[in-house]
Motif scaffolding. Structure first.
Motif, PDB file in Angstrom:
ATOM      1  N   LEU A   4      94.910 -16.629 -19.388  1.00  0.00           N
ATOM      2  CA  LEU A   4      94.776 -15.813 -20.592  1.00  0.00           C
ATOM      3  C   LEU A   4      95.988 -16.078 -21.478  1.00  0.00           C
ATOM      4  O   LEU A   4      97.125 -16.033 -20.999  1.00  0.00           O
ATOM      5  N   VAL A   5      95.736 -16.337 -22.752  1.00  0.00           N
ATOM      6  CA  VAL A   5      96.820 -16.630 -23.688  1.00  0.00           C
ATOM      7  C   VAL A   5      96.683 -15.718 -24.896  1.00  0.00           C
ATOM      8  O   VAL A   5      95.698 -15.827 -25.649  1.00  0.00           O
ATOM      9  N   GLU A   6      97.657 -14.843 -25.069  1.00  0.00           N
ATOM     10  CA  GLU A   6      97.683 -13.945 -26.225  1.00  0.00           C
ATOM     11  C   GLU A   6      98.421 -14.592 -27.390  1.00  0.00           C
ATOM     12  O   GLU A   6      99.341 -15.391 -27.189  1.00  0.00           O
ATOM     13  N   SER A   7      98.034 -14.186 -28.587  1.00  0.00           N
ATOM     14  CA  SER A   7      98.707 -14.638 -29.796  1.00  0.00           C
ATOM     15  C   SER A   7      98.477 -13.610 -30.886  1.00  0.00           C
ATOM     16  O   SER A   7      97.654 -12.699 -30.739  1.00  0.00           O
ATOM     17  N   GLY A   8      99.217 -13.785 -31.989  1.00  0.00           N
ATOM     18  CA  GLY A   8      98.995 -12.934 -33.145  1.00  0.00           C
ATOM     19  C   GLY A   8     100.029 -11.843 -33.355  1.00  0.00           C
ATOM     20  O   GLY A   8      99.969 -11.130 -34.363  1.00  0.00           O
ATOM     21  N   GLY A   9     100.965 -11.703 -32.442  1.00  0.00           N
ATOM     22  CA  GLY A   9     101.994 -10.695 -32.622  1.00  0.00           C
ATOM     23  C   GLY A   9     102.978 -11.083 -33.707  1.00  0.00           C
ATOM     24  O   GLY A   9     102.928 -12.188 -34.259  1.00  0.00           O
ATOM     25  N   LEU A  20      95.539  -9.284 -32.916  1.00  0.00           N
ATOM     26  CA  LEU A  20      95.890 -10.023 -31.716  1.00  0.00           C
ATOM     27  C   LEU A  20      94.665 -10.731 -31.155  1.00  0.00           C
ATOM     28  O   LEU A  20      93.543 -10.229 -31.261  1.00  0.00           O
ATOM     29  N   SER A  21      94.908 -11.882 -30.544  1.00  0.00           N
ATOM     30  CA  SER A  21      93.848 -12.633 -29.887  1.00  0.00           C
ATOM     31  C   SER A  21      94.232 -12.888 -28.435  1.00  0.00           C
ATOM     32  O   SER A  21      95.415 -13.026 -28.107  1.00  0.00           O
ATOM     33  N   CYS A  22      93.230 -12.979 -27.601  1.00  0.00           N
ATOM     34  CA  CYS A  22      93.426 -13.327 -26.192  1.00  0.00           C
ATOM     35  C   CYS A  22      92.360 -14.352 -25.842  1.00  0.00           C
ATOM     36  O   CYS A  22      91.169 -14.014 -25.763  1.00  0.00           O
ATOM     37  N   ALA A  23      92.792 -15.585 -25.654  1.00  0.00           N
ATOM     38  CA  ALA A  23      91.870 -16.670 -25.340  1.00  0.00           C
ATOM     39  C   ALA A  23      91.879 -16.930 -23.840  1.00  0.00           C
ATOM     40  O   ALA A  23      92.944 -17.077 -23.236  1.00  0.00           O
ATOM     41  N   ALA A  24      90.688 -16.983 -23.266  1.00  0.00           N
ATOM     42  CA  ALA A  24      90.554 -17.204 -21.829  1.00  0.00           C
ATOM     43  C   ALA A  24      90.075 -18.620 -21.553  1.00  0.00           C
ATOM     44  O   ALA A  24      89.289 -19.191 -22.309  1.00  0.00           O
ATOM     45  N   TYR A  93     102.314  -6.776 -25.926  1.00  0.00           N
ATOM     46  CA  TYR A  93     100.892  -6.522 -25.714  1.00  0.00           C
ATOM     47  C   TYR A  93     100.297  -7.593 -24.802  1.00  0.00           C
ATOM     48  O   TYR A  93     100.493  -8.798 -25.041  1.00  0.00           O
ATOM     49  N   TYR A  94      99.571  -7.132 -23.799  1.00  0.00           N
ATOM     50  CA  TYR A  94      98.962  -8.017 -22.813  1.00  0.00           C
ATOM     51  C   TYR A  94      97.451  -7.822 -22.773  1.00  0.00           C
ATOM     52  O   TYR A  94      96.965  -6.698 -22.871  1.00  0.00           O
ATOM     53  N   TYR A 104      94.125 -10.599 -13.687  1.00  0.00           N
ATOM     54  CA  TYR A 104      94.708 -11.688 -14.458  1.00  0.00           C
ATOM     55  C   TYR A 104      95.361 -11.126 -15.715  1.00  0.00           C
ATOM     56  O   TYR A 104      94.779 -10.283 -16.400  1.00  0.00           O
ATOM     57  N   TRP A 105      96.565 -11.642 -15.994  1.00  0.00           N
ATOM     58  CA  TRP A 105      97.329 -11.214 -17.166  1.00  0.00           C
ATOM     59  C   TRP A 105      97.777 -12.421 -17.954  1.00  0.00           C
ATOM     60  O   TRP A 105      98.081 -13.471 -17.385  1.00  0.00           O
ATOM     61  N   GLY A 106      97.875 -12.241 -19.269  1.00  0.00           N
ATOM     62  CA  GLY A 106      98.508 -13.246 -20.084  1.00  0.00           C
ATOM     63  C   GLY A 106     100.006 -13.040 -20.093  1.00  0.00           C
ATOM     64  O   GLY A 106     100.538 -12.150 -19.418  1.00  0.00           O
ATOM     65  N   GLN A 107     100.694 -13.847 -20.894  1.00  0.00           N
ATOM     66  CA  GLN A 107     102.155 -13.764 -20.959  1.00  0.00           C
ATOM     67  C   GLN A 107     102.619 -12.693 -21.934  1.00  0.00           C
ATOM     68  O   GLN A 107     103.801 -12.333 -21.948  1.00  0.00           O
ATOM     69  N   GLY A 108     101.700 -12.192 -22.743  1.00  0.00           N
ATOM     70  CA  GLY A 108     102.032 -11.147 -23.701  1.00  0.00           C
ATOM     71  C   GLY A 108     102.401 -11.691 -25.058  1.00  0.00           C
ATOM     72  O   GLY A 108     102.834 -12.834 -25.200  1.00  0.00           O
ATOM     73  N   THR A 109     102.207 -10.850 -26.069  1.00  0.00           N
ATOM     74  CA  THR A 109     102.617 -11.182 -27.428  1.00  0.00           C
ATOM     75  C   THR A 109     103.336  -9.960 -27.999  1.00  0.00           C
ATOM     76  O   THR A 109     102.867  -8.824 -27.869  1.00  0.00           O
ATOM     77  N   GLN A 110     104.494 -10.205 -28.611  1.00  0.00           N
ATOM     78  CA  GLN A 110     105.357  -9.111 -29.062  1.00  0.00           C
ATOM     79  C   GLN A 110     104.904  -8.581 -30.416  1.00  0.00           C
ATOM     80  O   GLN A 110     104.691  -9.355 -31.361  1.00  0.00           O
TER      81      GLN A 110
END
Length: 115
Positions: A4-9, A20-24, A93-94, A104-110
């Protein structure tokens, strides 16, 4: 292997918006519940929102009416639209996917809300 990869912070002023987006990868999200959590400095990780496989949603009281969770099954991506942001929304944000018996967790986006 699920990733899982977060982005958009980012940094935004109070009252502003972020998406925010979370791509799996490694697993289609179509049949699973997806959740967003956040963790502010010095605090425990807290639930923010979830979306079920059928598209039903639920939110923490603190974000209800301001945040919207959605997903694009074709792109295996979950979104969190955040409006009317407040300084207390500042956190890492995760996104979360639970497949029995693994979380499963992503690395988070601040997300930082500050003037």
């Amino acid at each position: 292997q699920v990733q899982l990869v977060e982005s958009g912070g980012g940094l935004v002023q109070p009252g502003g918006s972020l998406r925010l987006s979370c791509a799996a990868s490694g697993r289609s999200l179509r049949n699973y519940v997806m959740r967003w959590y956040r963790q502010a400095p010095g605090k425990e990780r807290e639930f923010v929102a979830f979306i079920s496989s059928t598209g039903s949603t639920n939110y923490a009281d603190s974000v209800k009416g301001r945040f919207t969770i959605s997903k694009d099954n074709a792109k295996d991506t979950v979104f969190l639209q955040m409006n009317s942001l407040k300084p207390e929304d500042t956190a890492l944000y995760y996104c979360n996917l639970y497949i029995p018996t693994t979380n499963y967790w992503g690395q988070g986006t601040q997300v930082t809300v500050s003037s």
